[in-house]
Scaffold this active site. Structure first.
Site, PDB file in Angstrom:
ATOM      1  N   ASN A   1      27.983  51.086  10.179  1.00  0.00           N
ATOM      2  CA  ASN A   1      27.985  52.545  10.232  1.00  0.00           C
ATOM      3  C   ASN A   1      27.563  53.023   8.851  1.00  0.00           C
ATOM      4  OD1 ASN A   1      28.523  55.250  10.386  1.00  0.00           O
ATOM      5  ND2 ASN A   1      30.627  55.019  11.131  1.00  0.00           N
TER       6      ASN A   1
ATOM      7  N   ARG B   1      25.690  52.239  14.417  1.00  0.00           N
ATOM      8  CA  ARG B   1      26.086  53.547  14.919  1.00  0.00           C
ATOM      9  C   ARG B   1      25.019  54.551  14.473  1.00  0.00           C
ATOM     10  NH1 ARG B   1      29.966  57.941  12.359  1.00  0.00           N
ATOM     11  NH2 ARG B   1      30.010  59.349  14.118  1.00  0.00           N
TER      12      ARG B   1
ATOM     13  N   HIS C   1      31.010  61.791  19.122  1.00  0.00           N
ATOM     14  CA  HIS C   1      32.174  60.890  19.313  1.00  0.00           C
ATOM     15  C   HIS C   1      32.092  60.178  20.662  1.00  0.00           C
ATOM     16  CE1 HIS C   1      34.695  63.674  16.504  1.00  0.00           C
ATOM     17  NE2 HIS C   1      34.246  62.648  15.809  1.00  0.00           N
TER      18      HIS C   1
ATOM     19  N   ARG D   1      35.948  71.396   8.943  1.00  0.00           N
ATOM     20  CA  ARG D   1      34.993  72.165   9.759  1.00  0.00           C
ATOM     21  C   ARG D   1      35.739  73.217  10.576  1.00  0.00           C
ATOM     22  NH1 ARG D   1      32.203  67.167  12.593  1.00  0.00           N
ATOM     23  NH2 ARG D   1      32.813  65.824  10.877  1.00  0.00           N
TER      24      ARG D   1
ATOM     25  N   GLU E   1      35.970  52.277  18.110  1.00  0.00           N
ATOM     26  CA  GLU E   1      34.533  52.586  18.161  1.00  0.00           C
ATOM     27  C   GLU E   1      33.703  51.356  17.798  1.00  0.00           C
ATOM     28  OE1 GLU E   1      35.631  56.204  15.833  1.00  0.00           O
ATOM     29  OE2 GLU E   1      33.881  57.047  16.823  1.00  0.00           O
TER      30      GLU E   1
END
Ligand code: ADP
Length: 393
Positions: free
Chosen positions: A9, A84, A173, A232, A378
């Site tokens: 990633n 990813r 996600h 965020r 993940e």
């Protein structure tokens, strides 16, 4: 040849990695190269005995960091690399083996994810340079949500913006929502029914999954839409942009920074983007922290209620991500805010759930929808999709 997949990633100044065997029980080698490009660059990780190490990599770029990662795999050569990739646009509905065409398509999608896709691609190119013969697979955060129907993915904007500029809701996600909804289907007698998933980490999103397919999700064109996150804002009135520009003379970049980096839990609390810290401060009476946690929970509940419209039946809700897996308080508050769904959360089961545990948190067997906590994986999902993609060829 080994059957291990190296999952990468790659961010703009970091590379997270994990070497994952086909046997899910086998120990993983994992770590993080960070502050790349700076004198403080370093590689932190764990060896197969579970001992941690830190290796200085002063000034290293992505290629040098990857080389250092490969040298730390204790001689276990991966048979493939799974990357990813944040944005696959409409082009990628599933994982894809990386070749020149796929690289071009990822580049073309960079306009939709200017912060993420170029950094992800840097990892791909560096791996190619070091190990040209190793098959590489791109696993996209958006791909799981490509099953959304137009009513869920279209914005109420003029058609040309979708047709000519690909402006629509994509969702993110995806690997996490896919993993936990598939896992609950194995664990719950309700199987592959209608599930609401809440991935609550630094980034947060919710999703409605029916029979293993994403029906709707809270994030949109970018990972800014939806629920409140660490820094965020999640949903705001789109009129806010014009208001700030006109009234305060703020530039687009300033507004972008505000909404992505200075808002969310951090902005509301005036204290921190870290839920652990906020829960502690709220317990001691910090009003900003109390408000931030309440808005966070309320907006998740509201999002789950809205997403339930996408499901023909509701079998349960799944909490995951750093907050979803660890914060009994957040889980309890979100469930309290959804009284009409007739969940039956057992407070003692909820608070007794220890880090990393998966399980059902219901008080007793009942007809109503269930509450689950499932630690996300993940990296494991990316390794699995990488294997499936290569086997299918
Ligand atoms: P990322 O999205 O970067 O992978 P994580 O999934 O690790 O992040 O989630 C990070 C969030 O999880 C932080 O807000 C952190 O405070 C929160 N968190 C971790 N442990 C706990 C805990 N025990 N209680 C409450 N929040 C926690």
């Amino acid at each position: 040849m080994s059957s291990a997949v190296l999952v990468i990633n790659c961010g703009s100044s970091s590379i997270k990695y994990a070497l994952i065997e086909a046997d899910p029980e086998a120990p993983r080698l994992a770590g993080l190269a960070e502050r790349l490009g700076s004198p403080e660059a370093r590689l932190k990780g764990e060896n197969s005995r579970g001992e941690s190490f830190t290796l200085p990599l002063s000034g290293a770029d992505h290629t040098q960091a990857l080389q250092a990662i490969f040298e730390r795999l204790e001689g276990r050569e991966p048979s493939a690399v799974g990357h990813r990739i944040v944005h696959g646009g409409e082009h990628f509905t599933q994982a894809a083996q990386i070749d020149d065409t796929v690289i071009e398509a990822i580049k073309e999608t960079a306009a939709l994810a200017p912060l993420h896709n170029p950094a992800n691609l840097e990892g791909v190119l560096a791996t190619r340079q070091i190990f040209p013969a190793l098959p590489q697979v791109a696993v996209f955060d958006t791909a799981f949500h490509q099953t959304l129907a137009p009513r869920a993915y279209r914005y109420a904007l003029p058609q040309a913006l979708y047709r000519d500029h690909a402006i629509r809701r994509y969702g993110f996600h995806g690997t996490s929502h896919a993993y936990v909804s598939q896992r609950v289907a194995q664990l719950s007698e309700r199987g592959n029914g209608g599930w609401l998933t809440a991935h609550l980490g630094n980034g947060c999103s919710t999703c409605a999954v029916w029979q293993g397919r994403s029906q709707d999700t809270s994030m949109g064109l970018t990972p800014l839409e939806g629920v409140v996150m660490g820094t965020r804002s999640g949903d705001v009135d789109p009129g806010l942009h014009a208001h700030l520009a006109r009234q305060l003379d703020w530039s687009l970049d300033r507004i972008d920074t505000l909404l992505n980096k200075e808002s969310g839990l951090l902005g509301l609390s005036g204290l921190s983007n870290d839920m652990r810290e906020l829960e502690q401060a709220a317990g001691k009476g910090h009003e900003g922290a109390q408000l931030a946690v309440e808005v966070f929970c309320y907006r998740i509940a509201k999002s789950l209620a809205a997403l339930s419209c996408a499901l023909p039946q509701l079998d349960g809700v799944i909490f995951t991500g750093g907050i979803g897996e660890n914060s009994a308080f957040v889980r309890q508050r979100v469930i309290e805010l959804l009284p009409h769904f007739a969940f039956s959360l057992a407070p003692e089961r909820n608070t007794a759930t220890i880090r990393g545990a998966e399980g059902k948190l219901d008080r007793h067997e009942h007809d109503g929808p269930q509450v689950w906590v499932i630690p996300t994986d993940e990296e494991g999902r990316i390794a699995m999709e990488t294997r499936h993609c290569l086997e299918a060829l």
